[in-house]
Design an enzyme around this catalytic site. Sequence first.
Site, mmCIF file in Angstrom:
data_model
loop_
_atom_site.group_PDB
_atom_site.id
_atom_site.type_symbol
_atom_site.label_atom_id
_atom_site.label_comp_id
_atom_site.label_asym_id
_atom_site.label_seq_id
_atom_site.Cartn_x
_atom_site.Cartn_y
_atom_site.Cartn_z
ATOM 1 N N THR A 159 72.703 16.556 62.386
ATOM 2 C CA THR A 159 71.842 17.145 61.561
ATOM 3 C C THR A 159 71.962 18.592 61.299
ATOM 4 O O THR A 159 71.725 18.989 60.160
ATOM 5 C CB THR A 159 70.325 17.176 62.510
ATOM 6 O OG1 THR A 159 69.963 15.936 62.555
ATOM 7 C CG2 THR A 159 69.075 17.856 61.763
ATOM 8 N N ASN A 205 70.902 3.681 58.023
ATOM 9 C CA ASN A 205 70.585 3.653 59.574
ATOM 10 C C ASN A 205 69.532 2.637 59.529
ATOM 11 O O ASN A 205 69.667 2.002 60.800
ATOM 12 C CB ASN A 205 70.149 4.895 59.979
ATOM 13 C CG ASN A 205 69.019 5.491 59.191
ATOM 14 O OD1 ASN A 205 69.295 5.520 57.908
ATOM 15 N ND2 ASN A 205 67.980 5.942 60.002
ATOM 16 N N GLN A 229 76.258 6.644 60.350
ATOM 17 C CA GLN A 229 76.069 5.334 60.727
ATOM 18 C C GLN A 229 77.481 4.317 60.467
ATOM 19 O O GLN A 229 77.550 3.430 60.993
ATOM 20 C CB GLN A 229 74.682 4.547 60.108
ATOM 21 C CG GLN A 229 73.811 5.092 60.629
ATOM 22 C CD GLN A 229 73.258 4.584 62.404
ATOM 23 O OE1 GLN A 229 73.860 3.720 62.813
ATOM 24 N NE2 GLN A 229 72.236 5.435 62.837
ATOM 25 N N HIS A 278 77.126 10.941 68.922
ATOM 26 C CA HIS A 278 76.638 9.973 69.708
ATOM 27 C C HIS A 278 76.195 8.539 69.152
ATOM 28 O O HIS A 278 76.116 7.812 69.788
ATOM 29 C CB HIS A 278 75.300 10.719 70.415
ATOM 30 C CG HIS A 278 74.057 10.705 69.369
ATOM 31 N ND1 HIS A 278 73.148 9.874 69.631
ATOM 32 C CD2 HIS A 278 73.782 11.618 68.301
ATOM 33 C CE1 HIS A 278 72.148 10.145 68.391
ATOM 34 N NE2 HIS A 278 72.502 11.229 67.830
ATOM 35 N N THR A 332 79.313 29.684 71.128
ATOM 36 C CA THR A 332 80.494 29.066 71.847
ATOM 37 C C THR A 332 80.645 27.561 71.722
ATOM 38 O O THR A 332 79.629 26.879 71.848
ATOM 39 C CB THR A 332 80.114 29.262 73.475
ATOM 40 O OG1 THR A 332 79.916 30.831 73.636
ATOM 41 C CG2 THR A 332 81.130 28.943 74.506
ATOM 42 N N CYS A 368 63.514 9.402 64.938
ATOM 43 C CA CYS A 368 63.826 10.552 64.541
ATOM 44 C C CYS A 368 62.496 11.642 65.002
ATOM 45 O O CYS A 368 63.085 12.884 65.175
ATOM 46 C CB CYS A 368 64.233 10.781 62.986
ATOM 47 S SG CYS A 368 65.556 9.642 62.775
#
Lengths: 389, 389
Positions: free
Chosen positions: A74, A157, A185, A207, A244, A332
């Site tokens: 995203t 998706n 996807q 993920h 970071t 989502c």
Amino acid sequence: MTRLERTYLDWNATAPLLPQAREAMLAALGMTGNPSSVHGEGRALRMLVEAARRDVAALVGAEPAHVVFTSGATEAANMVLTPDFRMGRTPLSIGRLFVSEIEHPAVREGGRFPRESVTGVPVTPDGIVDTGALDALLAAHDTAAGMPMVAVMLANNETGIVQPVAAVAEIVRRYGGLLVIDAVQAAGRLPIAISALDADFLILSSHKLGGPKGAGALVSRGEVLMPAALVRGGGQEKGHRSGTENPAALAGFAAAARFALDGLAERNARIAALRDRLEAGMRRVANGAIVYGSGTERLSNTVFFSLPGLKSETGQIAFDLEGIALSAGSACSSGKVGQSHVLTAMGFDASTGGLRVSIGPSTTETDVERFLAAFARIVARRRGRADAA
Amino acid sequence: MTRLERTYLDWNATAPLLPQAREAMLAALGMTGNPSSVHGEGRALRMLVEAARRDVAALVGAEPAHVVFTSGATEAANMVLTPDFRMGRTPLSIGRLFVSEIEHPAVREGGRFPRESVTGVPVTPDGIVDTGALDALLAAHDTAAGMPMVAVMLANNETGIVQPVAAVAEIVRRYGGLLVIDAVQAAGRLPIAISALDADFLILSSHKLGGPKGAGALVSRGEVLMPAALVRGGGQEKGHRSGTENPAALAGFAAAARFALDGLAERNARIAALRDRLEAGMRRVANGAIVYGSGTERLSNTVFFSLPGLKSETGQIAFDLEGIALSAGSACSSGKVGQSHVLTAMGFDASTGGLRVSIGPSTTETDVERFLAAFARIVARRRGRADAA
């Protein structure tokens, strides 16, 4: 029913963490330091981040230098979807964003483009981007306002339908536009090479590949034409993304990318066989079931279906109670089950909605059998109620 | 010298991961699912995210509903530092951003404000924000262009100097402005309550507290006046920050927040005693050492010092070779040791630069003794070279 009997069939929402990704994360979590520090601790983590960059680049045939790590897909979408580009140091303005109407909300929202600069591109009833319509839209675009940008996903998706990106790329090139491909996807499920796709930018998520949440990437074809940074500050990622770096998440992402490249074809064949078995079983029990995109090229892992009269929300709860985790479209917005914009874009009545079964490398025949048994019970209960009524 | 003999004194760059944060992460990494999914797996992760929200809120005396999780403090800064606000659904424009000249680059870069809308606020030679100058700047601000926003850190990352935020808040209120406090270095080291600080927004980082990298928060005083989302898409975090939530990172962040609240005063006393011992030892060896902010209120864990004639880059490498990880200022831009903007803002000659020792809860007397032994060797070698010359 104990927790152990749960069957997870919602891989398109998020994949279970791969053991090798978990191990890579644990190793990195044991290392103290900031990858931007120049001392030994920092340098060791810097090496880990750069090794991860090579692995993620390899997944899509890109140069490691062209991978900008982000906190997820995203963020990568919001980074690249902007009118505010740089050609080296020279500002360059993108005139308009064209997004297919079946894009994930992360893309469909248009990132940093003002709403009035975003145009939807329709899809055909088969669930693929209407390339004729795209051609007409780009022909009508006034390049005086800046070049056009087109964002299309490689695979959807919800339906798993593979999009005609080669044709899209040819059209975008013809009109001198920029092409952004959401490969979230597709990555790990289709072989991907950024140059073969003729894309300017690819969006990746860790993920969805079996890596951890909290990592993603914007991969570019070159490094001259880049979007203005979305997250500014310390100048990490060559100034393209400050903050970071997260070595543990990136090490996990890299492990998932390595897994994805290794034995993809064999894995896909096995997954496709399970998927076919699942679909055939469904049709035996309820021959009125509609499987969206069954006549179109799809990812081997996705079955998006409707049962006439079964609302997707009701169906999802019924499966959940049976111990099966599946989804009503995409996961989502916080817990809400909205209507599927994908079904609407394909011209279906979205009020009933669809249910998505999505499987993956560790899905077993037992998982499929459990799903089919639950499916049969749910269908039987509905028939019982229909008979009683 | 083996790896085991390394001494980590760079806690302001990043803190070692707390064992309890690691454990919380491992537990969450063992749970499959997307927190936005409505099935059982998703709901279990949703509960974990909301529990984390309560823990992080408690750290700063805020309402859980007023915590927006981000991928880190830099993202949170970029989110809140924007002219583009909403009062409910009504757009509201912020006229100008005033940032102290010793802010972290994540704040000093001004987020989404155009560069010409960002004004620096000078600091005194003591390293604290010049409140007289701030008052004059706000008095001269034309509110017709929109209310002013002021961003000040609670404690400086390089010197540890605590900033006069009460006086700053009083001035900001007087001029009807918005106050953003970067609490990244102060959290876990000073007691913090958002209402006592009279701040509108606080910025927090997980990894500076002993939580994992990849998590941060923007905490607000209320929920009516909020910045336009930086990362848009699926609508997570009530639409303030889209993207799949990262339960493992948030669980680790929460564990670190709980640890930070528990026994803070005792921990600080112990850390201050170590710090005093370290400073006293340094002065015994080299009484020409300058400790910045030693006469001002400082965090108990930070010693920012210079040795006349020792360049910070050289010093950092010398300590690294001695097995000591410390920093030359902040570790923000990829591997580069730039001049300290903090020393420059305080009116020091920044060409020599400073070295930062920053310690934490697991720092031991042995660590301090190792540092002092290395310090003595480095000073002796320099004297030897000076004598030989």
